[in-house]
Scaffold this active site. Structure first.
Site, PDB file in Angstrom:
ATOM      1  N   PHE A  34      -3.939   8.507   4.126  1.00  0.00           N
ATOM      2  CA  PHE A  34      -3.778   9.200   5.465  1.00  0.00           C
ATOM      3  C   PHE A  34      -5.301   9.274   6.019  1.00  0.00           C
ATOM      4  O   PHE A  34      -6.218   9.510   5.351  1.00  0.00           O
ATOM      5  CB  PHE A  34      -3.234  10.678   5.486  1.00  0.00           C
ATOM      6  CG  PHE A  34      -1.739  10.435   4.757  1.00  0.00           C
ATOM      7  CD1 PHE A  34      -0.773   9.634   5.046  1.00  0.00           C
ATOM      8  CD2 PHE A  34      -1.400  11.426   3.673  1.00  0.00           C
ATOM      9  CE1 PHE A  34       0.497   9.564   4.407  1.00  0.00           C
ATOM     10  CE2 PHE A  34      -0.169  11.351   3.047  1.00  0.00           C
ATOM     11  CZ  PHE A  34       0.796  10.275   3.468  1.00  0.00           C
TER      12      PHE A  34
ATOM     13  N   MET B   1       0.965  -1.080  -0.132  1.00  0.00           N
ATOM     14  CA  MET B   1      -0.139  -0.003  -0.006  1.00  0.00           C
ATOM     15  C   MET B   1       0.931   1.129   0.069  1.00  0.00           C
ATOM     16  O   MET B   1       2.059   1.197   0.938  1.00  0.00           O
ATOM     17  CB  MET B   1      -0.925  -0.036   1.347  1.00  0.00           C
ATOM     18  CG  MET B   1      -1.560   1.144   1.570  1.00  0.00           C
ATOM     19  SD  MET B   1      -3.473   1.013   0.867  1.00  0.00           S
ATOM     20  CE  MET B   1      -4.102   2.534   1.423  1.00  0.00           C
ATOM     21  N   SER B   2       0.642   2.216  -0.687  1.00  0.00           N
ATOM     22  CA  SER B   2       1.244   3.142  -0.955  1.00  0.00           C
ATOM     23  C   SER B   2       1.443   4.159   0.171  1.00  0.00           C
ATOM     24  O   SER B   2       0.855   4.127   1.101  1.00  0.00           O
ATOM     25  CB  SER B   2       0.977   4.035  -2.009  1.00  0.00           C
ATOM     26  OG  SER B   2       1.655   5.670  -2.164  1.00  0.00           O
ATOM     27  N   LYS B   3       2.560   4.801   0.695  1.00  0.00           N
ATOM     28  CA  LYS B   3       2.822   5.623   1.612  1.00  0.00           C
ATOM     29  C   LYS B   3       2.431   7.105   1.372  1.00  0.00           C
ATOM     30  O   LYS B   3       2.717   7.848   2.205  1.00  0.00           O
ATOM     31  CB  LYS B   3       4.511   5.614   2.211  1.00  0.00           C
ATOM     32  CG  LYS B   3       4.672   4.369   2.688  1.00  0.00           C
ATOM     33  CD  LYS B   3       4.821   4.517   4.083  1.00  0.00           C
ATOM     34  CE  LYS B   3       4.951   2.970   4.729  1.00  0.00           C
ATOM     35  NZ  LYS B   3       4.153   2.323   5.556  1.00  0.00           N
ATOM     36  N   ARG B   4       2.199   7.311   0.096  1.00  0.00           N
ATOM     37  CA  ARG B   4       1.929   8.725  -0.140  1.00  0.00           C
ATOM     38  C   ARG B   4       0.350   8.858  -1.124  1.00  0.00           C
ATOM     39  O   ARG B   4       0.190   7.732  -1.406  1.00  0.00           O
ATOM     40  CB  ARG B   4       2.897   9.247  -1.175  1.00  0.00           C
ATOM     41  CG  ARG B   4       4.140   9.604  -0.552  1.00  0.00           C
ATOM     42  CD  ARG B   4       5.217  10.261  -1.122  1.00  0.00           C
ATOM     43  NE  ARG B   4       5.756   9.152  -2.457  1.00  0.00           N
ATOM     44  CZ  ARG B   4       5.439   9.355  -3.522  1.00  0.00           C
ATOM     45  NH1 ARG B   4       5.392  10.632  -4.218  1.00  0.00           N
ATOM     46  NH2 ARG B   4       5.991   8.218  -4.337  1.00  0.00           N
TER      47      ARG B   4
END
Ligand code: GLU
Length: 499
Positions: free
Chosen positions: A273, A257-260
């Site tokens: 987020f 899963m992307s961190k951004r």
């Protein structure tokens, strides 16, 4: 194992380095559910010893995010507790003292190697295709000599003496036994030269002193397990039950899963987020339900579960070891479901801030009237802004006259429908039933289909071809606004046709 006897005390131990990611929220949730299921304590501990990556905003995002998800903590920042302080930089003395104990016992040693030397070793290791690369040069220094050099102010770190041979087998409650050959393990730094501990030392010391019974954390920490287990042994402590939660893959199932957050070409974000989910209007109920199913299941088929049901049903036995896959469509679907479940007053109350943020005066009464018209049409609370804008806007956004023309009709038909509609609506009391009767009656008199009557009226009042139910929308808009907008549409058509 000690699971049954010790009271359940679990912790979520984030490092405030950036935005609060849903992966972290999943970890927090599993800990929270586990604590609530067992009537135990959920502790929030802030692991802020990495001063280089520290981000002062992060703590606020975290606390706000936990509050939005309604994951209340029993001990930790703002609430206190008997095992504090709960912020690691407020516990430095404790770590120094414990580091001293390890030195004394010969389980750790001082290392005076310069950063330049270490960099060179790391470079060489990299060339060989290895990680780390510290050659343990200081491991064999005479401890008394090392202590003297330290006392004289020579910069140094403290490293853990890992066993050099054999294997370390650790037990993970989700994955079972995991065996690591000791030869691959490094002599990890426990205390940096500035007297601030690394994550490993602080984490183990705190889990012990805070009497943590179970460690439930992200799978990225699995490789630290042997070090942590050896640390517990060196201190003579019993480790907590360890459980590493499965990885979360992105919707393709192919990568993490992307961190951004990435923006799609249409400008929409793919949120990762917690605060973005909140801003978009995902309900905490839906987030909790969705996150709970990322690596845990009740029976492989039940999807919708309330917070209370999740608490009752959550067990570590049903946490899977294999990665979980994120699915935005599923989350949207769940969110739509939870939105439709809300009592109208509740939904109205949750929508008001979204309308206000759009700059509209959204009094509760009016929003309450709109709720039944839009609740089926939104998956996220923020969607309501686009669906319901025409109820609030003083002036509709511009639309093309051609849009007023119904299917299998022409401008003349649209014009007739609008003019007759305006006249008929002007004469009645503005209730749903009367509005419908009037418009259907006019369609009949004109000899056109009801849909051909409704279409231009719909576009005239909403600026769009698709809108919430027409009669109710007219009723909520009120006679004056409705007639004025129909009048504007008539003028537009006349202008367009030059009539
Ligand atoms: N501070 C660590 C993190 O942010 C905690 C890891 C753990 O739970 O031990 O992931």
């Amino acid at each position: 194992m000690n699971t049954d006897r010790k009271p359940v005390r679990v912790r979520y131990a984030p490092s405030p380095t950036g935005d609060f990611h849903v992966g972290g929220a999943r970890t927090a949730l599993f800990n929270w559910l586990f604590a609530r299921h067992h009537g135990g304590r959920f502790i929030l501990r802030i692991e802020d010893t990495d001063r280089k990556r520290y981000n002062p905003q992060a703590l606020q995002w975290l606390l706000d995010g936990l509050r939005y998800l309604e994951l209340d903590w029993d001990e930790g920042p703002e609430v206190g507790g008997g095992y504090g302080p709960y912020v690691q930089t407020e516990r430095l003395e404790i770590y120094r003292e414990h580091c001293g104990r390890l030195l004394e016992a010969g389980a750790a040693y001082r290392c005076f190697c310069t950063p330049e030397r270490l960099q060179e070793l790391a470079r060489q290791a990299q060339q060989r295709g290895e990680r780390g690369g510290y050659d343990r040069a200081c491991r064999n220094l005479d401890p008394e000599e090392a202590a003297r050099r330290a006392e004289a102010g020579e910069p140094h770190v403290v490293r853990f003496k890992m066993p050099l041979e054999g294997e370390t087998t650790v037990h993970d409650a989700i994955r079972g036994d995991i065996t690591f050959p000791n030869a691959v393990l490094q002599d990890t730094v426990l205390m940096k030269s500035d007297g601030i501990p690394t994550y490993h030392l602080a984490n183990v010391v705190d889990d012990h002193l805070m009497e943590i019974s179970h460690v439930l954390r992200g799978d990225e920490w699995v490789n630290s397990l042997p070090l942590h287990i050896h640390l517990y042994r060196a201190f003579g402590w019993e480790p907590p039950v360890m459980a590493h939660l499965p990885l979360i893959l992105n919707p393709t199932g192919k990568g993490k899963m992307s961190k951004r957050e990435e923006r799609a070409p249409d400008g929409s974000v793919r949120p990762v987020f917690v605060r973005t989910f909140q801003e978009l209007g995902y309900l905490p109920e839906a987030m909790i339900n969705f996150l709970a199913l990322l690596g845990w299941s009740y029976d492989d088929k039940t999807e919708i579960m309330s917070r209370q049901e999740l608490i009752e049903r959550f067990t570590l036995e049903r946490v899977q070891a294999s990665p979980a896959v994120w699915n935005y469509d599923k989350l949207d679907h769940m969110n739509g479901y939870y939105i439709r479940q809300l009592a109208p007053e509740d939904l109205a109350g949750r929508l008001v801030p979204f309308f206000e943020k759009a700059g509209w005066k959204a009094d509760r009464e009016k929003v309450l009237q709109i709720v039944p018209l839009i609740r089926e049409r939104i998956k996220r609370l923020s969607d309501a802004v686009a669906v319901a804008d025409f109820f609030f806007l003083e002036k509709l956004p511009p639309y093309d006259a051609a849009e007023l023309i119904p299917k299998k009709g022409d401008a003349a038909m649209a014009l007739a429908a609008l003019e007759r509609g305006r006249e008929a609506l002007g004469k009645i009391e503005f209730t749903r039933e009367a509005i419908e009767a009037a418009l259907r009656g006019e369609a009949e008199k004109l000899g056109i289909k009801a849909g051909q009557m409704f279409h231009p009226i719909r576009v005239a009042i909403s600026g769009r071809k698709v809108s919430p139910p027409l009669f109710e929308s007219l009723e909520v808009l009120g006679k004056e606004t409705s007639l004025a907008r129909i009048g504007e549409a008539i003028a537009k058509l006349r202008g367009a046709s030059g009539a």
